[in-house]
Design a protein around this motif. Structure first.
Motif, short mmCIF file in Angstrom:
data_model
loop_
_atom_site.label_atom_id
_atom_site.label_comp_id
_atom_site.label_asym_id
_atom_site.label_seq_id
_atom_site.Cartn_x
_atom_site.Cartn_y
_atom_site.Cartn_z
N ASP A 122 60.56 38.80 49.80
CA ASP A 122 61.84 38.14 49.55
C ASP A 122 62.97 39.17 49.41
O ASP A 122 64.10 38.90 49.78
CB ASP A 122 61.76 37.31 48.27
CG ASP A 122 60.74 36.21 48.41
OD1 ASP A 122 61.06 35.21 49.08
OD2 ASP A 122 59.61 36.36 47.90
N TYR A 123 62.64 40.30 48.82
CA TYR A 123 63.63 41.36 48.58
C TYR A 123 62.99 42.71 48.85
O TYR A 123 61.78 42.88 48.75
CB TYR A 123 64.13 41.36 47.12
CG TYR A 123 64.76 40.06 46.70
CD1 TYR A 123 66.08 39.75 47.04
CD2 TYR A 123 64.04 39.13 45.95
CE1 TYR A 123 66.66 38.55 46.66
CE2 TYR A 123 64.62 37.92 45.55
CZ TYR A 123 65.92 37.64 45.92
OH TYR A 123 66.48 36.46 45.53
N LYS A 171 66.51 42.42 54.72
CA LYS A 171 66.30 41.54 53.55
C LYS A 171 67.28 41.98 52.46
O LYS A 171 67.67 43.15 52.42
CB LYS A 171 64.87 41.69 52.99
CG LYS A 171 63.79 41.02 53.79
CD LYS A 171 63.75 39.53 53.51
CE LYS A 171 63.01 38.82 54.60
NZ LYS A 171 62.75 37.43 54.32
N ILE A 178 58.33 41.42 46.17
CA ILE A 178 59.40 42.41 46.39
C ILE A 178 58.73 43.72 46.77
O ILE A 178 57.82 44.18 46.07
CB ILE A 178 60.23 42.60 45.11
CG1 ILE A 178 60.94 41.29 44.73
CG2 ILE A 178 61.25 43.74 45.28
CD1 ILE A 178 61.58 41.32 43.35
N TYR A 210 56.94 38.60 54.76
CA TYR A 210 56.19 38.34 53.52
C TYR A 210 56.93 38.72 52.25
O TYR A 210 56.42 38.51 51.15
CB TYR A 210 54.84 39.06 53.56
CG TYR A 210 54.04 38.68 54.77
CD1 TYR A 210 53.65 37.35 54.94
CD2 TYR A 210 53.72 39.60 55.76
CE1 TYR A 210 52.95 36.96 56.07
CE2 TYR A 210 53.02 39.22 56.89
CZ TYR A 210 52.64 37.90 57.04
OH TYR A 210 51.94 37.51 58.15
N TYR A 258 51.13 38.16 49.50
CA TYR A 258 52.00 36.98 49.67
C TYR A 258 51.17 35.70 49.57
O TYR A 258 51.53 34.76 48.86
CB TYR A 258 52.69 37.09 51.03
CG TYR A 258 53.41 35.85 51.49
CD1 TYR A 258 54.74 35.64 51.13
CD2 TYR A 258 52.78 34.91 52.29
CE1 TYR A 258 55.42 34.50 51.55
CE2 TYR A 258 53.45 33.78 52.73
CZ TYR A 258 54.76 33.57 52.35
OH TYR A 258 55.43 32.45 52.77
N GLY A 280 57.46 35.01 44.48
CA GLY A 280 57.53 35.80 45.70
C GLY A 280 57.23 37.27 45.48
O GLY A 280 56.86 37.69 44.38
N LYS A 305 51.54 32.79 46.79
CA LYS A 305 51.91 31.42 47.18
C LYS A 305 50.81 30.43 46.78
O LYS A 305 51.10 29.27 46.45
CB LYS A 305 52.18 31.33 48.68
CG LYS A 305 53.43 32.09 49.10
CD LYS A 305 54.69 31.45 48.55
CE LYS A 305 55.91 32.34 48.75
NZ LYS A 305 57.14 31.82 48.13
N MET A 333 59.75 28.89 42.39
CA MET A 333 59.72 29.87 43.49
C MET A 333 59.11 31.18 43.01
O MET A 333 59.58 31.78 42.06
CB MET A 333 61.18 30.08 43.97
CG MET A 333 61.43 31.33 44.78
SD MET A 333 60.93 31.14 46.49
CE MET A 333 61.12 32.79 47.12
N LYS A 389 65.10 34.85 35.84
CA LYS A 389 64.08 35.44 36.71
C LYS A 389 63.31 36.53 35.98
O LYS A 389 63.91 37.31 35.23
CB LYS A 389 64.74 36.08 37.93
CG LYS A 389 65.34 35.09 38.90
CD LYS A 389 65.96 35.84 40.08
CE LYS A 389 66.79 34.87 40.89
NZ LYS A 389 67.67 35.55 41.86
N TYR A 402 58.58 37.07 40.46
CA TYR A 402 58.39 38.01 41.57
C TYR A 402 57.51 39.16 41.14
O TYR A 402 57.66 39.69 40.04
CB TYR A 402 59.74 38.58 42.04
CG TYR A 402 60.65 37.55 42.63
CD1 TYR A 402 60.52 37.15 43.95
CD2 TYR A 402 61.62 36.94 41.84
CE1 TYR A 402 61.35 36.18 44.49
CE2 TYR A 402 62.46 35.97 42.37
CZ TYR A 402 62.31 35.60 43.70
OH TYR A 402 63.13 34.64 44.22
N SER A 437 58.65 42.17 56.61
CA SER A 437 59.79 41.32 56.22
C SER A 437 59.42 39.84 56.08
O SER A 437 59.97 39.14 55.23
CB SER A 437 60.96 41.49 57.17
OG SER A 437 60.63 41.00 58.43
#
Ligand code: NUP
Length: 212
Positions: free
Chosen positions: A28-29, A52, A5, A26, A204, A3, A208, A1, A160, A183, A24
């Motif tokens: 994760d945090y 989020k 932030i 696009y 994003y 992403g 991805k 995963m 992470k 991230y 939001s």
């Protein structure tokens, strides 16, 4: 995963909420830091958490007792995670972890800053080992030095890795993800843009596209 932030270093509550809503889909945090919290009050964490999960980037670096009070304020206001300075040492990290456990939250540890950080760089491998060995959930590693992200990945295994320094500080999305970050943390490139949503979407999609 992998992403994205959003670092919300704006000084105005309404602008922060607007930006968070705008991007939001696009991110994760959301990450808040002193500029926003000192301007809008700690309640901003609770408000943003409805959009989020929020990471409180307080770079906690005090004695264990004071550090635990700071972490508690963040978690009581619905933060999902706090960022702690690993240089503060094992007793401080453990105190913050104890508080995060009470709330089911996470603790991310700064190894070396994405800026010059000439002092932390001498110890960042040891800081990463400490974060790993005492059970922290992640580390902060510099997107401005992708080779360091790769080296720190070898130390922290499956923890992470959150990497700031993309865009305004010169780091590259692609190099940072390929080096092993989970991230990317991005602030100014998104929130100073005339089209924050389009910039967030572009980052994003690039992230991805690299997901393995
Ligand atoms: O090493 C770090 N570098 C860094 O930029 C650790 C951080 N927490 N940050 C934060 O990430 C910084 O305080 C800011 O909130 C964000 C980067 O924002 P920008 O350079 O993308 O605007």
């Amino acid at each position: 995963m992998v992403g994205l932030i959003l670092a919300l270093d704006v000084m105005d509550r309404n602008r922060a909420i607007w930006l968070a809503r705008e991007v939001s889909e696009y991110v994760d945090y959301l990450k808040v830091n002193y500029p926003l919290v000192l301007s809008a009050g700690i309640e901003i964490i609770r408000e943003l958490s409805e959009i989020k999960p929020v990471i409180a980037d307080f770079k906690i670096a005090d004695i264990p007792y004071t550090s635990s009070l700071i972490a508690r304020k963040a978690f009581e206001n619905s933060a999902f995670a706090v960022i702690c300075h690993g240089m503060a040492g094992s007793d401080t990290l453990k105190a913050v972890l104890d508080v995060s456990d009470e709330f089911g939250g996470e603790v991310y540890v700064v190894t070396e800053l994405s800026s010059e950080s000439e002092f932390l760089r001498k110890f960042s491998d040891e800081i990463a080992m400490l974060a790993r060995d005492i059970g922290c959930h992640g580390i902060i590693a510099p997107a401005t030095r992708a080779e360091r992200v790769a080296q720190l990945r070898k130390i922290v295994g499956s923890m992470k890795i959150l990497s700031p320094g993309v865009g305004a500080q010169g780091g590259s999305v692609e190099e940072t993800i390929k080096a092993g970050a989970d991230y990317i943390i991005v602030g100014r490139s998104i929130y100073t843009s005339d089209e924050p949503k389009a910039v967030a979407r572009d980052i994003y999609e690039r992230i991805k596209g690299l997901e393995v």
